[in-house]
Design a protein around this motif. Sequence first.
Motif, PDB file in Angstrom:
ATOM      1  N   VAL A  86      49.986  33.701   5.895  1.00  0.00           N
ATOM      2  CA  VAL A  86      50.110  34.949   6.577  1.00  0.00           C
ATOM      3  C   VAL A  86      48.777  34.971   7.274  1.00  0.00           C
ATOM      4  N   ARG A  87      48.747  35.993   8.393  1.00  0.00           N
ATOM      5  CA  ARG A  87      47.415  36.104   9.089  1.00  0.00           C
ATOM      6  C   ARG A  87      46.401  36.810   7.993  1.00  0.00           C
ATOM      7  N   GLY A  88      45.351  36.063   7.764  1.00  0.00           N
ATOM      8  CA  GLY A  88      44.163  36.499   7.060  1.00  0.00           C
ATOM      9  C   GLY A  88      44.436  35.957   5.423  1.00  0.00           C
ATOM     10  N   GLU A  89      45.611  35.411   5.118  1.00  0.00           N
ATOM     11  CA  GLU A  89      45.662  35.067   3.650  1.00  0.00           C
ATOM     12  C   GLU A  89      46.471  33.617   3.714  1.00  0.00           C
ATOM     13  N   ARG A  90      45.981  32.959   2.353  1.00  0.00           N
ATOM     14  CA  ARG A  90      46.675  31.765   2.167  1.00  0.00           C
ATOM     15  C   ARG A  90      47.187  31.606   0.874  1.00  0.00           C
ATOM     16  N   ALA A  91      48.031  30.835   0.349  1.00  0.00           N
ATOM     17  CA  ALA A  91      48.700  30.590  -0.968  1.00  0.00           C
ATOM     18  C   ALA A  91      49.552  29.566  -1.066  1.00  0.00           C
ATOM     19  N   LEU A  92      49.290  28.850  -2.245  1.00  0.00           N
ATOM     20  CA  LEU A  92      49.904  27.584  -2.521  1.00  0.00           C
ATOM     21  C   LEU A  92      50.158  27.819  -4.135  1.00  0.00           C
ATOM     22  N   ARG A  93      51.284  27.374  -4.555  1.00  0.00           N
ATOM     23  CA  ARG A  93      51.730  27.251  -6.139  1.00  0.00           C
ATOM     24  C   ARG A  93      52.321  25.880  -6.406  1.00  0.00           C
ATOM     25  N   ARG A  94      51.584  25.345  -7.479  1.00  0.00           N
ATOM     26  CA  ARG A  94      51.828  24.020  -7.991  1.00  0.00           C
ATOM     27  C   ARG A  94      52.102  24.077  -9.639  1.00  0.00           C
ATOM     28  N   GLY A  95      53.119  24.210 -10.056  1.00  0.00           N
ATOM     29  CA  GLY A  95      53.349  24.247 -11.419  1.00  0.00           C
ATOM     30  C   GLY A  95      53.089  25.782 -11.747  1.00  0.00           C
ATOM     31  N   GLU A  96      52.132  25.833 -12.841  1.00  0.00           N
ATOM     32  CA  GLU A  96      51.701  27.041 -13.261  1.00  0.00           C
ATOM     33  C   GLU A  96      50.466  27.616 -12.662  1.00  0.00           C
ATOM     34  N   TRP A  97      49.772  26.659 -11.605  1.00  0.00           N
ATOM     35  CA  TRP A  97      48.505  27.294 -11.024  1.00  0.00           C
ATOM     36  C   TRP A  97      48.838  27.637  -9.532  1.00  0.00           C
ATOM     37  N   LYS A  98      48.077  28.750  -9.143  1.00  0.00           N
ATOM     38  CA  LYS A  98      48.125  29.233  -7.886  1.00  0.00           C
ATOM     39  C   LYS A  98      46.754  29.035  -7.156  1.00  0.00           C
ATOM     40  N   TYR A  99      46.772  28.541  -6.209  1.00  0.00           N
ATOM     41  CA  TYR A  99      45.693  28.929  -4.865  1.00  0.00           C
ATOM     42  C   TYR A  99      45.877  29.846  -4.090  1.00  0.00           C
ATOM     43  N   TYR A 100      44.700  30.805  -4.067  1.00  0.00           N
ATOM     44  CA  TYR A 100      44.871  32.121  -3.161  1.00  0.00           C
ATOM     45  C   TYR A 100      43.617  32.167  -2.423  1.00  0.00           C
ATOM     46  N   ARG A 101      43.574  32.610  -1.110  1.00  0.00           N
ATOM     47  CA  ARG A 101      42.479  32.797  -0.496  1.00  0.00           C
ATOM     48  C   ARG A 101      43.018  34.182   0.411  1.00  0.00           C
ATOM     49  N   ASP A 103      37.835  31.240  -2.032  1.00  0.00           N
ATOM     50  CA  ASP A 103      38.948  30.837  -2.591  1.00  0.00           C
ATOM     51  C   ASP A 103      39.174  30.926  -4.144  1.00  0.00           C
ATOM     52  N   GLN A 104      40.421  31.287  -4.410  1.00  0.00           N
ATOM     53  CA  GLN A 104      40.605  31.816  -5.873  1.00  0.00           C
ATOM     54  C   GLN A 104      41.531  30.876  -6.591  1.00  0.00           C
ATOM     55  N   LEU A 105      41.568  30.463  -7.930  1.00  0.00           N
ATOM     56  CA  LEU A 105      42.746  29.652  -8.542  1.00  0.00           C
ATOM     57  C   LEU A 105      42.950  30.738  -9.792  1.00  0.00           C
ATOM     58  N   PHE A 106      44.394  30.665  -9.936  1.00  0.00           N
ATOM     59  CA  PHE A 106      45.122  31.526 -10.818  1.00  0.00           C
ATOM     60  C   PHE A 106      46.111  30.683 -12.025  1.00  0.00           C
ATOM     61  N   HIS A 107      45.972  30.614 -13.065  1.00  0.00           N
ATOM     62  CA  HIS A 107      46.978  30.239 -13.997  1.00  0.00           C
ATOM     63  C   HIS A 107      47.809  31.317 -14.195  1.00  0.00           C
ATOM     64  N   LEU A 108      48.971  31.216 -13.374  1.00  0.00           N
ATOM     65  CA  LEU A 108      50.055  32.490 -13.650  1.00  0.00           C
ATOM     66  C   LEU A 108      50.572  32.535 -14.884  1.00  0.00           C
ATOM     67  N   THR A 109      50.870  31.706 -15.800  1.00  0.00           N
ATOM     68  CA  THR A 109      51.557  31.939 -17.023  1.00  0.00           C
ATOM     69  C   THR A 109      50.367  32.774 -17.972  1.00  0.00           C
ATOM     70  N   GLU A 110      49.494  32.504 -18.014  1.00  0.00           N
ATOM     71  CA  GLU A 110      48.408  33.296 -18.660  1.00  0.00           C
ATOM     72  C   GLU A 110      47.957  34.514 -17.870  1.00  0.00           C
ATOM     73  N   ASP A 111      48.037  34.659 -16.669  1.00  0.00           N
ATOM     74  CA  ASP A 111      47.321  35.639 -15.764  1.00  0.00           C
ATOM     75  C   ASP A 111      48.244  35.936 -14.620  1.00  0.00           C
ATOM     76  N   ALA A 112      49.304  36.381 -14.973  1.00  0.00           N
ATOM     77  CA  ALA A 112      50.192  36.756 -13.782  1.00  0.00           C
ATOM     78  C   ALA A 112      49.547  37.814 -12.750  1.00  0.00           C
ATOM     79  N   ARG A 113      48.774  38.498 -13.201  1.00  0.00           N
ATOM     80  CA  ARG A 113      48.194  39.787 -12.566  1.00  0.00           C
ATOM     81  C   ARG A 113      47.043  39.093 -11.643  1.00  0.00           C
ATOM     82  N   GLU A 114      46.612  37.974 -11.675  1.00  0.00           N
ATOM     83  CA  GLU A 114      45.611  37.213 -10.823  1.00  0.00           C
ATOM     84  C   GLU A 114      44.273  38.054 -10.880  1.00  0.00           C
TER      85      GLU A 114
END
Length: 469
Positions: free
Chosen positions: A406-421, A427-438
Motif C-alpha cells: 500500500v502507499r507508504g508501506e510494504r509487507a511480505l510473509r514467508r512461513g512464520e517470518w514477516k518482512y515489514y516496512r 525495514d523490520q523483521l518479525f517472527h509471527l509465531t513468537e511475536d504476533a504483536r510485531e
Amino acid sequence: MPTPKTPLSRRALGGAAVGAAAVTALGAGAPVAAAREEGERPFRAATGRRHSRRPNILFILGDDLGWADLSSYGSPHIRTPHLDRLARQGVRFTDAYSGSATCSPTRFSLYTGRFPGRTKGGLAEPIADRSVGLEPTHPTLASRLRDAGYATALIGKWHCGYLPDYSPTRSGWDEFFGNFGGALEYYSKLGLAGEYDLYEGDAPYKDLRYYTRVLTERASEYVSREHDRPWLLNLNFTTPHWPWIADGDEEASAEIVRRIEAGDRSALWHQDGGSIEKYREMVEDLDRSVGEVLGALKRSGREHDTLVFFASDNGGERFSYNWPLAGNKGSLQEGGIRVPSLLRWPARIDGGQVSDLPVYTPDWTATLLELGGARPDPAYPLDGTSLAGYLLRGEEPAERDLFWRVRGERALRRGEWKYYRGKTGRDQLFHLTEDAREQADRAPYEQERLAALRASWERTDAGLLPYGG
C-alpha cells in the motif's frame, strides 16, 4: 507448512473474564495463532470423501470487521453464536489475510485473483471517485464461473467503480442488488457525496429500511430459489462499517442525513459518534443476519452441497477488538490485514477443525475456480494459489510468499517470518509465531533472512503498476 503450535483453549482463559485474561495469557511473546476453541482439532483433509457435484458458493464479506471481533476468535464482549456455529461445522483459519488493508483493493484481489497493483483501479486505496474501476474486459471470479455454467449474483457492497462505466453486471455477475460506493447511511442509502446509492442492476431501487435487513432478505431469497445449475453468490455486507448506526437508531440516522443534505462531506465518517457498545450491536446484528441466510440455505435442502466462506475485507477500525495484533485498517501490520476466516462445505470437509496455514484473499479466487471447474484466463495469470489440494486431498502446500503493498508501506510473509516496512521507512523483521504483536524486531540479528525477503518483495513490486502522483 508452518511449524506446529501448542494448542491453547480460549475458553480456558476464563470465560466471561477472557478479555482481561487474554491480555496476560496472550502477551507479545505468545503464539496467538495457536488459540483454539474447545473441541477443535488441527486441519486434516477428509481424503476418503467423494462427491462429484460442483458446489454452490456463498462467499460472505463483513466490512471492517477486526480479527478478534468474533467470540470464536477471542472477543471478550461480542457474542456471535451463528458464526461460531459455522466455525464448528467447518474450518477456522487463524492465519488468514485480506488482499489489502482497505476495502476496494481487497475486492479487486478477490474478484480478479491478482494483486490490486495489477490494475489501475486497484491502485486506489480505496476508490473514492468515478475515474477508475474494475475494467469490464478483465476476467473475474464471476465471469469465469459463469462461463463454466454457474449462475452468479452479487448482493451488497461493490466498491469497484461507478456507473456508467463499471458495474457487477459488466464484470460477470448475472444479478446485482446493492451499493456502488464504499459507505452509505444505513436508512437513507445516501453515500459520501450525498447521492442515493441502492441499485438493482443499474437502476436505483427505493427501500429506506435498515440496510443490513434489506441485504439479508435479498440473500435469503436468492439461496432459497430453485436453481437449475450451481451458483455463486457474493454477499457483501456493509456492517460494521461506519456510520455507527444499529438497527432502530432512526434518530441518529436523521441527524446524519441532515448533515449530508447540508453539504457536510464528513458526516458519514461519523467521527463524533459511535462507541464500543454500538459497535457490539452492529457486529451481533451481522451475526444474526448471517444466521438468517444460513437458515434459509438449510431450509432449501442445499446446505450439504454449498461451500460457505466468511471473512472480513480488511482489519478492523476504531472500535474493533484486535488483541493482540498491532495496527488496524489501512496498515500492513497484522491488525490491518489479518482477518477472521471460516469455511464450511459439508459434502467434502469435516467440521470442528482449525488451520494455521497462512492464506490470503487471492488464494480463495484460485481455489473457487478450481472447485467450480473453471479455468483462469491465461492472459491474466493469478497471483493466488489454489488450496483445493490442501483442503480435499491432504496435499502439503509448498512454502510461498504472501505479498502486500500500500502507499507508504510494504509487507511480505514467508512461513512464520514477516518482512515489514512502515511509514518510517525502516525495514523490520518479525517472527509471527513468537511475536504476533510485531514488537520484537529481529532485523539486526537476521540480516540474511531480511535481505532475502526484501529482495522477494522488490521482485514482485517491479512487476506491478507504479503509484501515480
